[in-house]
Design a protein around this motif. Structure first.
Motif, mmCIF file in Angstrom:
data_model
loop_
_atom_site.group_PDB
_atom_site.id
_atom_site.type_symbol
_atom_site.label_atom_id
_atom_site.label_comp_id
_atom_site.label_asym_id
_atom_site.label_seq_id
_atom_site.Cartn_x
_atom_site.Cartn_y
_atom_site.Cartn_z
ATOM 1 N N UNK A 118 33.571 33.101 36.552
ATOM 2 C CA UNK A 118 34.742 32.442 35.974
ATOM 3 C C UNK A 118 35.857 32.289 37.006
ATOM 4 N N UNK A 119 35.926 33.231 37.955
ATOM 5 C CA UNK A 119 36.994 33.183 38.943
ATOM 6 C C UNK A 119 36.930 31.948 39.820
ATOM 7 N N UNK A 120 35.721 31.471 40.130
ATOM 8 C CA UNK A 120 35.604 30.249 40.920
ATOM 9 C C UNK A 120 36.241 29.072 40.201
ATOM 10 N N UNK A 121 35.952 28.948 38.898
ATOM 11 C CA UNK A 121 36.541 27.860 38.134
ATOM 12 C C UNK A 121 38.036 28.013 37.949
ATOM 13 N N UNK A 122 38.500 29.238 37.698
ATOM 14 C CA UNK A 122 39.933 29.453 37.506
ATOM 15 C C UNK A 122 40.714 29.219 38.794
ATOM 16 N N UNK A 123 40.091 29.466 39.936
ATOM 17 C CA UNK A 123 40.742 29.150 41.208
ATOM 18 C C UNK A 123 40.978 27.646 41.318
ATOM 19 N N UNK A 124 40.008 26.856 40.870
ATOM 20 C CA UNK A 124 40.181 25.406 40.862
ATOM 21 C C UNK A 124 41.230 24.994 39.837
ATOM 22 N N UNK A 125 41.302 25.711 38.720
ATOM 23 C CA UNK A 125 42.331 25.432 37.719
ATOM 24 C C UNK A 125 43.725 25.641 38.317
ATOM 25 N N UNK A 166 46.448 25.771 49.379
ATOM 26 C CA UNK A 166 46.385 27.220 49.580
ATOM 27 C C UNK A 166 45.706 27.915 48.407
ATOM 28 N N UNK A 167 45.944 27.430 47.186
ATOM 29 C CA UNK A 167 45.313 28.030 46.015
ATOM 30 C C UNK A 167 43.823 27.738 45.951
ATOM 31 N N UNK A 168 43.398 26.681 46.587
ATOM 32 C CA UNK A 168 41.979 26.338 46.565
ATOM 33 C C UNK A 168 41.128 27.445 47.174
ATOM 34 N N UNK A 169 41.663 28.145 48.160
ATOM 35 C CA UNK A 169 40.947 29.254 48.790
ATOM 36 C C UNK A 169 41.615 30.590 48.473
ATOM 37 N N UNK A 170 42.407 30.635 47.405
ATOM 38 C CA UNK A 170 43.056 31.878 47.011
ATOM 39 C C UNK A 170 42.125 32.747 46.187
ATOM 40 N N UNK A 171 42.712 33.577 45.367
ATOM 41 C CA UNK A 171 41.898 34.468 44.544
ATOM 42 C C UNK A 171 42.582 34.701 43.204
ATOM 43 N N UNK A 172 41.769 35.106 42.239
ATOM 44 C CA UNK A 172 42.241 35.405 40.889
ATOM 45 C C UNK A 172 42.317 36.912 40.727
ATOM 46 N N UNK A 173 43.406 37.391 40.157
ATOM 47 C CA UNK A 173 43.575 38.819 39.905
ATOM 48 C C UNK A 173 43.116 39.139 38.482
ATOM 49 N N UNK A 174 42.291 40.190 38.360
ATOM 50 C CA UNK A 174 41.762 40.617 37.069
ATOM 51 C C UNK A 174 42.169 42.064 36.797
ATOM 52 N N UNK A 175 42.311 42.384 35.533
ATOM 53 C CA UNK A 175 42.520 43.779 35.161
ATOM 54 C C UNK A 175 41.238 44.570 35.429
ATOM 55 N N UNK A 176 41.363 45.875 35.529
ATOM 56 C CA UNK A 176 40.227 46.740 35.815
ATOM 57 C C UNK A 176 39.183 46.610 34.700
ATOM 58 N N UNK A 177 37.945 46.350 35.078
ATOM 59 C CA UNK A 177 36.873 46.210 34.082
ATOM 60 C C UNK A 177 36.285 47.549 33.669
ATOM 61 N N UNK A 178 36.523 48.587 34.447
ATOM 62 C CA UNK A 178 36.000 49.905 34.108
ATOM 63 C C UNK A 178 36.981 50.633 33.200
ATOM 64 N N UNK A 179 36.456 51.254 32.172
ATOM 65 C CA UNK A 179 37.301 51.963 31.211
ATOM 66 C C UNK A 179 37.646 53.341 31.761
#
Length: 494
Positions: free
Chosen positions: A375-382, A398-411
């Motif tokens: 999903x991060x690849x698509x959201x980067x394009x978004x 610059x955003x095209x090669x940026x990154x998406x920040x996600x909350x921690x997936x581990x509980x």
């Protein structure tokens, strides 16, 4: 520039593919909602009990689909070359309600194998583009031949009232069409009469041109695939659960039927006729005999059985634990195949150690990490499209090669998280990075940094004491510092 004829050809091609995809999408959505037809039953069982269990479902599909979605939370976007998250981009994300709608989009991708994000400028507010998550049953993206990323066109088709609507998005144009809603169960004569109305026609847009130019220069719709394949369609997380879900439903139906008919010991009378009582007329005279109402025996729990050879035999009750054991095994298979922790499904919690629980959730954590990658690849394009819609071409690049920040997936518990962050801080990680790692949004991080500055201004000594690490101490201003002692080389030189 595409002509109207070329645009209609693209609409027809994309619509046919969208119709082909619609069947599995609707089926998986029905299973998520608990609409499960009774499958795998014999003809005899379905004949006598199929209607009885028509609306029954022991819905595990919903648990499997929800388990990763509840751990997928976007917290920000960072452009290439930047060290902090983009606050303007996050404002667009929040104003459009995407902190909540993104969860709906991720759930749609998990069940329907894909979802879409549409970005378009708002003429009334050029600084605030309109961003929406779209369902896979209404949208489709066409790619350039041989590419899985270069978008050639996109189509959104929906119904409203008695009209079908379609919007075709191209790199330089946007076409809008409509047609009367297709009525079902029409006679052949009426179908022939309505044949002319089945064609798409350009929508009347008043002062708005149709087609209208696309100022972004790219197709403004992005696909978020779930479990993408190199040459095949992406895979829904629900697709592999449906068969086992049908088996579990059938086992429950058979268990309920057995509990109704054979869960109690059944007794049978042998060697005796059915008890009879005299039948009287209105004058009280015996005119015949009639059998005793056996339902009365069930209520009174007393019966008189006559006959010298009369005896009572008993059939043992059915072993219902056999069904529950098989159901539990089937749910265990479902958990293993979907990498869903068994304590999510079985509902039994033993006195497990903390490490054992973390190990049990490893599969789910990895499953979530895979989705953040896809999903991060698509959201980067978004994020790039949002910048283009605002006219910020430099930021878009610059955003095209940026990154998406996600909350921690581990509980993790708050104590575990705090301990881990303190250890990272001792290694030299900056506070802002640690705050993002903790799960704060860029806006919250900025607010916390301002609060820290205020605390430092109000009480700098306390703040300095708090930040000391590695066994350092705070010098006492009332105690004089030790005189500097010369080293051996200085003494020798003297």
């Amino acid at each position: 520039m595409a002509t109207e004829e070329q645009a209609l050809q693209l609409v027809a091609l994309l619509e046919n593919e969208l119709i082909r995809r619609r069947g599995p999408i609707d089926r998986h959505n029905d299973y998520y909602r608990g609409k499960h037809p009774l499958k795998f039953a014999s003809d005899e069982f379905a004949k006598f009990h199929g209607q009885r269990y028509r609306d029954f479902s022991d819905n595990w599909v919903q648990v499997v689909a929800d388990s990763p979605v509840e751990r997928l939370t976007v917290t920000g976007f960072v452009a290439d070359g930047e060290t902090s998250a983009d606050r303007d981009l996050w404002k667009v994300w929040q104003v459009n309600g995407l902190d909540a709608d993104s969860q709906l989009g991720f759930l749609g991708a998990v069940t329907g194998a894909r979802c879409f994000v549409l970005v378009w400028g708002d003429p009334d507010d050029p600084d605030m583009p309109v961003v929406t998550f779209e369902d896979a049953s209404q949208c489709i993206v066409g790619y350039e031949p041989g590419s899985r990323r270069l978008r050639r066109a996109a189509l959104k088709r929906w119904q409203d009232g008695n009209q079908d609507y379609a919007t075709l998005y191209l790199k330089n144009q946007v076409w809008k069409f409509c047609r009367p809603l297709q009525q079902q169960d029409k006679s052949p004569q009426m179908a022939d009469v309505d044949e002319a109305f089945k064609q798409w026609t350009p929508r009347e847009m008043g002062e708005e041109p149709n087609p209208q130019p696309n100022p972004m220069g790219v197709v403004p719709m992005v696909e978020l695939p779930n479990k993408p394949m190199l040459v095949e369609d992406p895979i829904s997380d629900v697709a592999g659960v449906v068969a086992m879900q049908d088996a579990i439903n059938l086992l429950w139906a058979q268990l309920f039927t057995a509990s109704d008919y054979a869960s109690f010991p059944q007794r049978v009378v042998l060697g005796a006729e059915r008890p009879m009582i005299p039948k009287l007329n209105s004058a009280g005279e015996i005119v015949g005999k009639q059998p005793v109402d056996l339902d009365k025996f069930q209520v009174d729990r007393v019966a008189w059985i006559t006959g010298k050879d009369a005896r009572i035999a008993e059939w043992q009750a059915a072993n219902l634990a056999m069904y529950s054991g098989i159901i539990e095994m089937a749910v265990g298979h479902l958990a293993a195949q979907t990498r869903t922790p068994q304590h999510y499904l079985i509902g039994k919690m033993a006195n497990l150690a903390e490490g054992a629980l973390l190990a049990a959730e490893t599969g789910l954590v990895k499953r979530c990490d895979e989705k953040t990658l896809w999903y991060g690849q698509g959201l980067r394009e978004v994020s790039r499209l949002i910048a283009l819609a605002k006219g910020e071409d430099g930021k878009a690049q610059a955003l095209r090669s940026g990154r998406v920040l996600w909350a921690e997936t581990e509980s993790r518990s708050h104590a575990q998280m705090a301990d881990a962050l303190l250890k990272l801080k001792s290694l030299g990680f900056p506070f802002e990075w640690l705050a993002l790692r903790y799960g704060l949004t860029p806006t919250e991080v900025a607010d916390v940094l301002v609060m820290r500055e205020r605390e430092l201004e109000a009480d700098p000594v306390t703040e300095l004491t708090r930040n000391l690490t590695g066994g350092g101490t705070v010098p006492d201003p009332q105690q004089p510092a030790d005189e500097e002692q010369p080293d051996e080389e200085t003494e020798a030189a003297a």
